[in-house]
Each structure stands twice: as C-alpha cells, then as structure tokens.
Design an enzyme around this catalytic site. Structure first.
Site, PDB file in Angstrom:
ATOM      1  N   ASN A  13       1.005  -1.212   0.101  1.00 32.18           N
ATOM      2  CA  ASN A  13       0.105  -0.008  -0.064  1.00 32.18           C
ATOM      3  C   ASN A  13       0.991   1.217   0.051  1.00 32.18           C
ATOM      4  O   ASN A  13       1.538   1.570   0.957  1.00 32.18           O
ATOM      5  CB  ASN A  13      -0.869  -0.153   1.153  1.00 32.18           C
ATOM      6  CG  ASN A  13      -1.593   1.289   1.427  1.00 32.18           C
ATOM      7  OD1 ASN A  13      -1.690   2.116   0.485  1.00 32.18           O
ATOM      8  ND2 ASN A  13      -2.338   1.592   2.455  1.00 32.18           N
ATOM      9  N   TRP A  14       0.972   1.774  -1.141  1.00 28.94           N
ATOM     10  CA  TRP A  14       2.009   2.913  -1.374  1.00 28.94           C
ATOM     11  C   TRP A  14       1.622   4.021  -0.735  1.00 28.94           C
ATOM     12  O   TRP A  14       2.302   5.167  -0.450  1.00 28.94           O
ATOM     13  CB  TRP A  14       2.129   3.236  -2.950  1.00 28.94           C
ATOM     14  CG  TRP A  14       3.020   2.268  -3.416  1.00 28.94           C
ATOM     15  CD1 TRP A  14       3.212   0.930  -3.013  1.00 28.94           C
ATOM     16  CD2 TRP A  14       3.633   2.261  -4.762  1.00 28.94           C
ATOM     17  NE1 TRP A  14       4.201   0.255  -4.110  1.00 28.94           N
ATOM     18  CE2 TRP A  14       4.499   1.091  -4.913  1.00 28.94           C
ATOM     19  CE3 TRP A  14       3.546   3.462  -5.831  1.00 28.94           C
ATOM     20  CZ2 TRP A  14       5.013   0.983  -6.211  1.00 28.94           C
ATOM     21  CZ3 TRP A  14       4.410   3.049  -6.895  1.00 28.94           C
ATOM     22  CH2 TRP A  14       5.119   1.997  -7.264  1.00 28.94           C
ATOM     23  N   LYS A  15       0.010   4.173  -0.131  1.00 30.95           N
ATOM     24  CA  LYS A  15      -0.467   5.258   0.324  1.00 30.95           C
ATOM     25  C   LYS A  15      -0.155   6.591  -0.545  1.00 30.95           C
ATOM     26  O   LYS A  15      -0.195   6.400  -1.963  1.00 30.95           O
ATOM     27  CB  LYS A  15       0.211   5.678   1.587  1.00 30.95           C
ATOM     28  CG  LYS A  15      -0.177   4.251   2.684  1.00 30.95           C
ATOM     29  CD  LYS A  15       0.081   4.427   4.013  1.00 30.95           C
ATOM     30  CE  LYS A  15      -0.241   3.064   4.698  1.00 30.95           C
ATOM     31  NZ  LYS A  15      -0.023   3.076   6.172  1.00 30.95           N
ATOM     32  N   HIS A  98      -9.319   1.473   4.745  1.00 28.84           N
ATOM     33  CA  HIS A  98      -8.236   1.332   5.181  1.00 28.84           C
ATOM     34  C   HIS A  98      -8.242   2.561   6.523  1.00 28.84           C
ATOM     35  O   HIS A  98      -9.070   3.534   6.511  1.00 28.84           O
ATOM     36  CB  HIS A  98      -7.134   2.060   4.593  1.00 28.84           C
ATOM     37  CG  HIS A  98      -5.629   1.948   5.060  1.00 28.84           C
ATOM     38  ND1 HIS A  98      -5.326   3.085   5.770  1.00 28.84           N
ATOM     39  CD2 HIS A  98      -4.717   1.273   4.906  1.00 28.84           C
ATOM     40  CE1 HIS A  98      -4.069   2.470   6.344  1.00 28.84           C
ATOM     41  NE2 HIS A  98      -3.539   1.511   5.786  1.00 28.84           N
ATOM     42  N   GLU A 100      -6.717   4.797   7.564  1.00 33.90           N
ATOM     43  CA  GLU A 100      -6.382   6.280   7.531  1.00 33.90           C
ATOM     44  C   GLU A 100      -7.716   6.865   6.707  1.00 33.90           C
ATOM     45  O   GLU A 100      -7.889   8.084   7.005  1.00 33.90           O
ATOM     46  CB  GLU A 100      -5.087   6.422   6.502  1.00 33.90           C
ATOM     47  CG  GLU A 100      -3.702   6.096   7.582  1.00 33.90           C
ATOM     48  CD  GLU A 100      -2.568   5.566   6.798  1.00 33.90           C
ATOM     49  OE1 GLU A 100      -2.781   5.518   5.473  1.00 33.90           O
ATOM     50  OE2 GLU A 100      -1.916   4.952   7.401  1.00 33.90           O
ATOM     51  N   GLU A 170      -5.248  -4.904  10.456  1.00 33.16           N
ATOM     52  CA  GLU A 170      -4.467  -3.916  10.679  1.00 33.16           C
ATOM     53  C   GLU A 170      -4.802  -3.015  11.765  1.00 33.16           C
ATOM     54  O   GLU A 170      -5.447  -2.338  11.873  1.00 33.16           O
ATOM     55  CB  GLU A 170      -4.578  -2.899   9.450  1.00 33.16           C
ATOM     56  CG  GLU A 170      -4.251  -3.365   8.341  1.00 33.16           C
ATOM     57  CD  GLU A 170      -3.532  -2.396   7.335  1.00 33.16           C
ATOM     58  OE1 GLU A 170      -2.581  -2.629   6.713  1.00 33.16           O
ATOM     59  OE2 GLU A 170      -4.021  -1.282   7.242  1.00 33.16           O
ATOM     60  N   GLY A 176       2.338   2.279  10.787  1.00 36.68           N
ATOM     61  CA  GLY A 176       3.710   3.666  10.551  1.00 36.68           C
ATOM     62  C   GLY A 176       4.198   3.715  11.829  1.00 36.68           C
ATOM     63  O   GLY A 176       4.828   4.746  12.001  1.00 36.68           O
ATOM     64  N   SER A 216       3.390  -2.131  10.192  1.00 32.95           N
ATOM     65  CA  SER A 216       4.931  -2.222  10.522  1.00 32.95           C
ATOM     66  C   SER A 216       5.214  -3.767  10.194  1.00 32.95           C
ATOM     67  O   SER A 216       6.378  -4.147  10.638  1.00 32.95           O
ATOM     68  CB  SER A 216       5.128  -1.883  11.882  1.00 32.95           C
ATOM     69  OG  SER A 216       4.882  -0.513  12.207  1.00 32.95           O
ATOM     70  N   GLY A 237       2.870  -1.049   4.200  1.00 32.66           N
ATOM     71  CA  GLY A 237       3.042   0.296   3.801  1.00 32.66           C
ATOM     72  C   GLY A 237       4.506   0.986   3.765  1.00 32.66           C
ATOM     73  O   GLY A 237       4.964   0.500   2.669  1.00 32.66           O
ATOM     74  N   GLY A 238       5.171   1.285   4.836  1.00 28.81           N
ATOM     75  CA  GLY A 238       6.651   1.863   4.486  1.00 28.81           C
ATOM     76  C   GLY A 238       7.377   0.882   3.759  1.00 28.81           C
ATOM     77  O   GLY A 238       8.138   1.416   2.874  1.00 28.81           O
TER      78      GLY A 238
HETATM   79  P1  13P Z   1       2.983   0.322   7.660  1.00 28.31           P
HETATM   80  O1  13P Z   1       3.502  -0.871   7.082  1.00 28.31           O
HETATM   81  O2  13P Z   1       4.075   1.513   7.008  1.00 28.31           O
HETATM   82  O3  13P Z   1       2.930   0.358   9.128  1.00 28.31           O
HETATM   83  O4  13P Z   1       1.539   0.561   7.113  1.00 28.31           O
HETATM   84  C1  13P Z   1       0.886  -0.646   7.060  1.00 28.31           C
HETATM   85  C2  13P Z   1      -0.758  -0.078   6.467  1.00 28.31           C
HETATM   86  O5  13P Z   1      -1.336   0.812   6.735  1.00 28.31           O
HETATM   87  C3  13P Z   1      -0.760  -0.757   5.293  1.00 28.31           C
HETATM   88  O6  13P Z   1      -2.054  -0.575   4.762  1.00 28.31           O
END
Ligand code: 13P
Length: 255
Positions: A13-15, A98, A100, A170, A176, A216, A237-238
C-alpha cells in the site's frame, strides 16, 4: 499461512507516495526481485500511478490495485473515482476501509460496505481493512470492533463473492509506528476474524478466506508473522516503498 487451503497475498500500500518517475523506478527495481514469487504479489498505488503501474507490470506476476473507490458508478462526486473506472483501466484490486480513510476522511462502516459492494459489482477484488485503535485494545474490545467492522462491511456479500474478498487485519496502533503486533496477537485476531466469517457464511468459506496482517510488517519480522496459521500474507505500507524490503517479504511468503 496455510497454502494448502488458501492463497498467500503480499500487497503493498503505497499510500500518498511516489511521483510517476519514482513509481517507474520502484516497479522496474521490483520486477526482477519478485519474478519467482510463490505467492500473489499486488501493488496498490495512488490513482496517478495506476496507468504507469499497469503498463510496467504487464506480463509480470505483479498485479495492480487502487487505494480506494467510490460507491457510485458515476455522478456528481468531485474528486472521487468509481470502481468501474478502475476496472475499465485493468486494475484488479482495491483497498477499502483503510484506517487512514476512517480516521481522516470520515469513512464509516456503512460507507465501507457501500464501497465493497460497488467494487464487487465492478468485478474487482477487495482488500478490506479492519482493526482496532490502541484505546480499544486497552479496553479489551479488539474482538468486538473487528467483528463489527467485518460484519457491516460484508453485509450483502454472497458466499460466491467472498472469493474476491481479502481481509487485512491492521491494528491502528501498529500502522507506521514501528510497533508490530506480536505474531501471537496477529494470529489470534486473524483466527478470530475467520471464526466471525465462519458464523456469517460457513466453515469452508472461512477456511478459504485470505486474511492478511498489516502494521509495521517488514523484512525482519515477516518470517515470524507469516509462519502463523492464520496470517495469510501482509498489507505493507512503509516497507513496500523500498524494492529490496518488499521483495524480502515476498520471499518470506514464498517459502
Ligand atoms: P506500515 O507498514 O507503514 O505500518 O503501514 C501499514 C498499512 O497501513 C498498510 O495498509
């Protein structure tokens, strides 16, 4: 994971990251590193990178997803993108719900359900995100929250359509933050979500459902998380923004 029973899926998930040239560079680097994957590999990218990602991944084993979609097919919804628009481009996956989006953009369980329905109707595969806040975990209501989010999101989804649903557990406190859920915590909640789905549908449908962990997840902890029975992959994510890190997670899921 239990590959005999269900698919293992590693999704990035590149956000809100990567311009088009940056996306191109990342995908070019990723392709050879994930070419031998023995799991499904998906990259969910910003709308502005979808066309680039689709073109560059053609003929590879990397599939492309979006990070959200609207519930209407078209209309006066300034700034939104419909599931149909994604499908027409050749996009196969879409992340819905998600945390967010729930936290910053007023997404509710009801709008999540509407988006899930629209995505399924358009022929997309949904990565449905559920998970509790830190205070909810501390209050001991993790299971109630995950059950409620799962049940409302899946309202009106048939057993047949469930084959195009992936659930991503999640925990919001792990996103994050560098604070990963322990593999035991991830397995416990993923297993619980599976039991909720078993009650909604049946045991066979629940056993076949891919349930990812996200929060994470990285090259170092992927092995341990994926070794658990109910952790059928990851939503990353990251670590999905660095090709070697994402490839290492794909390698861990390919064992
Ligand atoms: P991180 O891997 O950066 O914690 O993000 C997880 C995430 O929100 C994937 O959708």
């Amino acid at each position: 994971m239990n590959k005999a029973v269900r698919k293992t899926v590693i999704a990035g998930n590149w956000k809100m990251n990567k311009t088009r040239p940056e996306a191109k560079a990342l995908i070019e680097e990723l392709k050879p590193l994930t070419a031998k994957a023995d799991c499904d590999v998906v990259i969910c990218v910003p709308y502005t990178n979808l066309e680039t990602a689709l073109a560059l991944t053609e003929g590879s084993n990397i599939k492309v997803g979006a990070e959200n979609c609207h519930w209407a097919e078209s209309g006066a919804f300034t700034g939104e993108i419909s599931a149909l628009m994604l499908k027409e481009m050749g996009v196969q996956y879409v992340i819905i719900g998600h945390s967010e989006r729930r936290q910053y953009f007023g997404e509710t369980d009801v709008t999540v359900n509407k988006r899930v329905r629209a995505a399924l109707d358009a022929g997309l595969t949904v990565i449905l995100c559920v998970g509790e806040l830190l205070e909810q975990r501390e209050q001991g209501i993790t299971e109630e929250i995950c059950a409620m989010q799962t049940k409302i999101a899946l309202a009106g989804v048939t057993e047949e359509e469930l084959s195009r649903i992936i659930i991503a557990y999640e925990p919001v406190w792990a996103i994050g933050t560098g604070k990963t859920a322990t593999s035991e915590q991830a397995d416990e909640v993923n297993g619980y979500i599976r039991s909720v789905v078993a009650k909604l549908y049946n045991n066979n449908a629940a056993q076949k459902l891919t349930i990812q962990y996200g929060g994470s997840m990285n090259a170092k902890n992927a092995d341990e998380l994926l070794a658990k029975e109910h952790v059928d992959g990851g939503l990353i994510g990251g670590a999905s923004l660095k090709a070697p890190d994402f490839a290492a997670i794909v390698a861990a899921a390919s064992k």
